[in-house]
Design an enzyme around this catalytic site. Structure first.
Site, PDB file in Angstrom:
ATOM      1  N   ASN A 186       0.705  -1.201   0.073  1.00  0.00           N
ATOM      2  CA  ASN A 186      -0.103  -0.084   0.001  1.00  0.00           C
ATOM      3  C   ASN A 186       1.039   1.031   0.133  1.00  0.00           C
ATOM      4  OD1 ASN A 186      -2.387  -1.447   0.094  1.00  0.00           O
ATOM      5  ND2 ASN A 186      -2.206  -1.672   2.493  1.00  0.00           N
ATOM      6  N   ARG A 187       2.178   1.064  -0.414  1.00  0.00           N
ATOM      7  CA  ARG A 187       2.918   2.358  -0.564  1.00  0.00           C
ATOM      8  C   ARG A 187       3.312   2.882   0.617  1.00  0.00           C
ATOM      9  NH1 ARG A 187       3.257   0.213  -4.834  1.00  0.00           N
ATOM     10  NH2 ARG A 187       3.446   1.322  -6.915  1.00  0.00           N
ATOM     11  N   LEU A 188       3.281   1.924   1.697  1.00  0.00           N
ATOM     12  CA  LEU A 188       3.694   2.409   3.228  1.00  0.00           C
ATOM     13  C   LEU A 188       5.000   2.090   3.204  1.00  0.00           C
ATOM     14  CD1 LEU A 188       0.203   1.888   5.181  1.00  0.00           C
ATOM     15  CD2 LEU A 188       1.178   4.027   4.146  1.00  0.00           C
TER      16      LEU A 188
END
Length: 227
Positions: free
Chosen positions: A204-206
């Site tokens: 999730n692009r974290l």
């Protein structure tokens, strides 16, 4: 009448906006990091090289800027690293070398995409000594030694034929088995890091981003950056 969008009929697979991968790999725990960035780099470099996951894991993007601040980037091969930093070799008349002569601040990027990892370095460059340069030059294949003489790196040449002609002349002068002298205009740069960021892609692009920052007393501070 409106202009027709030239990308309207493009294959959806070629749409950059739609290109994305979901990273599903383990993250980085700050408690598991080495005490200094070069040791930590060694751990990641070993994984990239031994597991054979990355083509040329020693390839790095070197970004420099001239005296007016105009940047330029290129990929070069790191040839050594230790507690003092990262080393690469080049023609001292090349664009990157001339820019480093005017502005020693530099950044390095190791783009280990198959592992969803990057290592980003900022630091300052200084030339390696001639003894160190000569020792490395002797390890290069004969053809690469001749290439260091044949190429006037970054200059405009009229044709490929001229480059190859120069190489052939050098090959006749220094045949295989004969020692090639180290070019006086060729040598290394050592990049002494001031910051080293270890970037790990996450779901999730974290992403995890942990950055070592050099302290005045020679120690390193680690900070986590928001993705």
């Amino acid at each position: 009448m409106t202009d027709r969008d030239p990308t309207a009929d493009r294959d959806p697979r070629l749409d950059p906006a739609a290109m994305r991968k979901q990273y599903r790999v383990a993250g980085i725990d700050a408690n598991d990091l080495a005490a200094d960035p070069m040791t930590q780099f060694g751990r990641w470099f070993e994984e990239a090289a031994v597991q054979d996951l990355v083509y040329e894991p020693n390839a790095m993007v070197v970004s420099t800027a001239d005296a007016e601040g105009r940047p330029s980037s290129r990929t070069v091969l790191m040839k050594h690293y230790d507690g003092q930093g990262f080393v690469f070799y080049t023609n001292y008349d090349s664009r990157k070398a001339r820019e480093l002569g005017a502005n020693p601040y530099v950044s390095l990027l190791f783009p280990w995409h198959p592992m969803a990892r990057q290592v980003l370095v900022t630091g300052t460059a200084r030339r390696t000594g001639r003894d160190e340069t000569a020792a490395y030059f002797r390890t290069r294949p004969h053809g690469s030694q001749l290439g260091a003489w044949a190429s006037t790196q970054s200059t405009v040449i009229p044709s490929r034929a001229e480059l190859e002609s120069s190489y052939e002349e050098l090959s006749a002068r220094y045949p295989e088995g004969e020692q090639v002298p180290v070019p006086p205009h060729w040598g290394g740069f050592r990049i002494a890091p001031q910051t080293v960021e270890f970037w790990q892609g996450r779901e999730n692009r974290l992403h995890d981003r942990l950055r070592y920052v050099a302290e005045p007393d020679g120690t390193w501070r680690v900070e986590r950056l928001s993705p």
